[in-house]
Design a protein around this motif. Sequence first.
Motif, short mmCIF file in Angstrom:
data_model
loop_
_atom_site.label_atom_id
_atom_site.label_comp_id
_atom_site.label_asym_id
_atom_site.label_seq_id
_atom_site.Cartn_x
_atom_site.Cartn_y
_atom_site.Cartn_z
N ALA A 1 0.87 -1.19 0.00
CA ALA A 1 0.00 0.00 0.00
C ALA A 1 0.90 1.23 0.00
N SER A 2 0.63 2.16 -0.89
CA SER A 2 1.47 3.37 -1.00
C SER A 2 0.58 4.56 -1.34
N ALA A 3 1.18 5.74 -1.22
CA ALA A 3 0.41 6.97 -1.46
C ALA A 3 1.10 7.82 -2.51
N SER A 4 0.31 8.54 -3.29
CA SER A 4 0.88 9.54 -4.21
C SER A 4 -0.11 10.69 -4.32
N PRO A 5 0.40 11.88 -4.70
CA PRO A 5 -0.51 13.02 -4.80
C PRO A 5 -1.46 12.87 -5.99
N ILE A 6 -2.70 13.39 -5.86
CA ILE A 6 -3.62 13.46 -7.00
C ILE A 6 -3.36 14.79 -7.69
N ALA A 7 -3.07 14.72 -8.99
CA ALA A 7 -2.81 15.95 -9.75
C ALA A 7 -4.12 16.70 -9.95
N PRO A 8 -4.11 18.02 -9.79
CA PRO A 8 -5.34 18.76 -10.05
C PRO A 8 -5.72 18.70 -11.53
N VAL A 9 -7.01 18.85 -11.82
CA VAL A 9 -7.48 18.84 -13.21
C VAL A 9 -6.91 20.08 -13.91
N SER A 10 -6.44 19.90 -15.13
CA SER A 10 -5.81 21.02 -15.83
C SER A 10 -6.83 22.11 -16.16
N GLU A 11 -6.32 23.31 -16.29
CA GLU A 11 -7.15 24.47 -16.62
C GLU A 11 -7.90 24.23 -17.95
N ALA A 12 -7.18 23.64 -18.92
CA ALA A 12 -7.79 23.41 -20.24
C ALA A 12 -9.00 22.47 -20.11
N ILE A 13 -8.86 21.41 -19.35
CA ILE A 13 -9.97 20.46 -19.21
C ILE A 13 -11.11 21.09 -18.41
N ARG A 14 -10.76 21.85 -17.37
CA ARG A 14 -11.80 22.48 -16.56
C ARG A 14 -12.66 23.45 -17.37
N THR A 15 -12.03 24.08 -18.36
CA THR A 15 -12.78 25.11 -19.10
C THR A 15 -13.31 24.60 -20.44
N GLN A 16 -12.61 23.64 -21.04
CA GLN A 16 -13.02 23.21 -22.39
C GLN A 16 -13.41 21.74 -22.49
N GLY A 17 -13.15 20.97 -21.45
CA GLY A 17 -13.39 19.54 -21.54
C GLY A 17 -12.23 18.84 -22.23
N ALA A 18 -12.36 17.53 -22.34
CA ALA A 18 -11.26 16.72 -22.88
C ALA A 18 -11.73 15.97 -24.12
N ARG A 19 -10.76 15.41 -24.83
CA ARG A 19 -11.07 14.59 -26.00
C ARG A 19 -10.88 13.12 -25.64
N ALA A 20 -11.73 12.26 -26.16
CA ALA A 20 -11.56 10.81 -26.02
C ALA A 20 -11.50 10.19 -27.41
N ILE A 21 -10.85 9.06 -27.50
CA ILE A 21 -10.90 8.30 -28.75
C ILE A 21 -11.62 6.98 -28.47
N THR A 22 -12.14 6.35 -29.50
CA THR A 22 -12.76 5.04 -29.32
C THR A 22 -11.80 3.96 -29.85
N VAL A 23 -11.71 2.87 -29.11
CA VAL A 23 -10.83 1.76 -29.51
C VAL A 23 -11.55 0.44 -29.24
N PRO A 24 -11.18 -0.62 -29.96
CA PRO A 24 -11.79 -1.92 -29.66
C PRO A 24 -11.41 -2.38 -28.25
N ASP A 25 -12.35 -3.00 -27.55
CA ASP A 25 -12.09 -3.52 -26.21
C ASP A 25 -11.44 -4.89 -26.35
N LEU A 26 -10.17 -4.98 -25.98
CA LEU A 26 -9.43 -6.24 -26.14
C LEU A 26 -9.38 -7.05 -24.84
N ARG A 27 -10.17 -6.63 -23.83
CA ARG A 27 -10.03 -7.26 -22.51
C ARG A 27 -10.76 -8.59 -22.41
N TRP A 28 -10.58 -9.25 -21.27
CA TRP A 28 -11.20 -10.55 -21.02
C TRP A 28 -12.66 -10.38 -20.59
#
Length: 286
Positions: free
Chosen positions: A115-142
Amino acid sequence: MNEVFFNGHWVAPDQAKVSVFDRGFLFGDGVYEVIPAFNKQLFGAAAHLTRLARSLAEIEITNPLTQPEWLAVINRLVADCPSKDVSIYIQVSRGTPPKRDHAYPNPPVAPTVLASASPIAPVSEAIRTQGARAITVPDLRWNRCDIKSVNLLPNIMARQQAVAAGAAEAILVREGIALEGAASNLFAVIDGELLTAPLGPHILGGVTRNRLVDMVRTQGQLPMLECPIPFDRLFDASEVFMTSSTRDLLPITRINEHPVGEGRLGAVWQQLNHDFQQLKLQRNAQ
Ligand SMILES: Cc1ncc(COP(=O)(O)O)c(C=O)c1O
């Protein structure tokens, strides 16, 4: 760097050494959990520890710690971390038997626990104001994506494709259904209804997802449907967002080359994100 909890002891990270015969290393034979704390307050810890217990039970590893013991470890990690917003990482593998063999060791050996800890990075200004882009990919999981397994190769490859394309997340598509992200759940507003994939073996039951579904149902202002989102219908959505413990409600304003709705932050996201942030401030949300 702060100490980590490793096989029952508190040690410096460079003192936490895993055997080359550890089954997590050899086979990816283990599970993990990520628990957030905001402003030093754990958020959803009980639900995360319940999911950890379930993942362990599904692959027949005995939970090495009781819930109060886990909480004591987690609270110490949060307190010691220099950041106020903290991500706790827990991993339990099936341990280090003397011989490499696909079948579970019989008798079982002690699991390897980190068990370990790390800081959570704050959401970037660009994403907070404009949102983010996603791409679609085939799901290769089990077919057991409900187990939070450390076997993450398809998720890693999907996220890498997103990063290479300059996107924040990859939406995984299986047999014409948009299921979830590489490390997040998927929500879409279509014809005034909020949709997310139903729980089952093809998605991870996200703690953020579940809490949001409950919140929207309790509010009773927006129809909340747990039903498959057909890939084509994704492009009819007026809003899309993706949820996870460390990124909250990530607004998606572009999918592949298409704007989502009007290509900017939507009213539903703004309201739900606001309400979700309020929820995080409540003490009983721990
Ligand atoms: C595949 C997948 N789906 C969904 C989630 C979101 O889960 P949670 O809200 O519990 O962080 C994650 C988180 O890592 C994930 O890996």
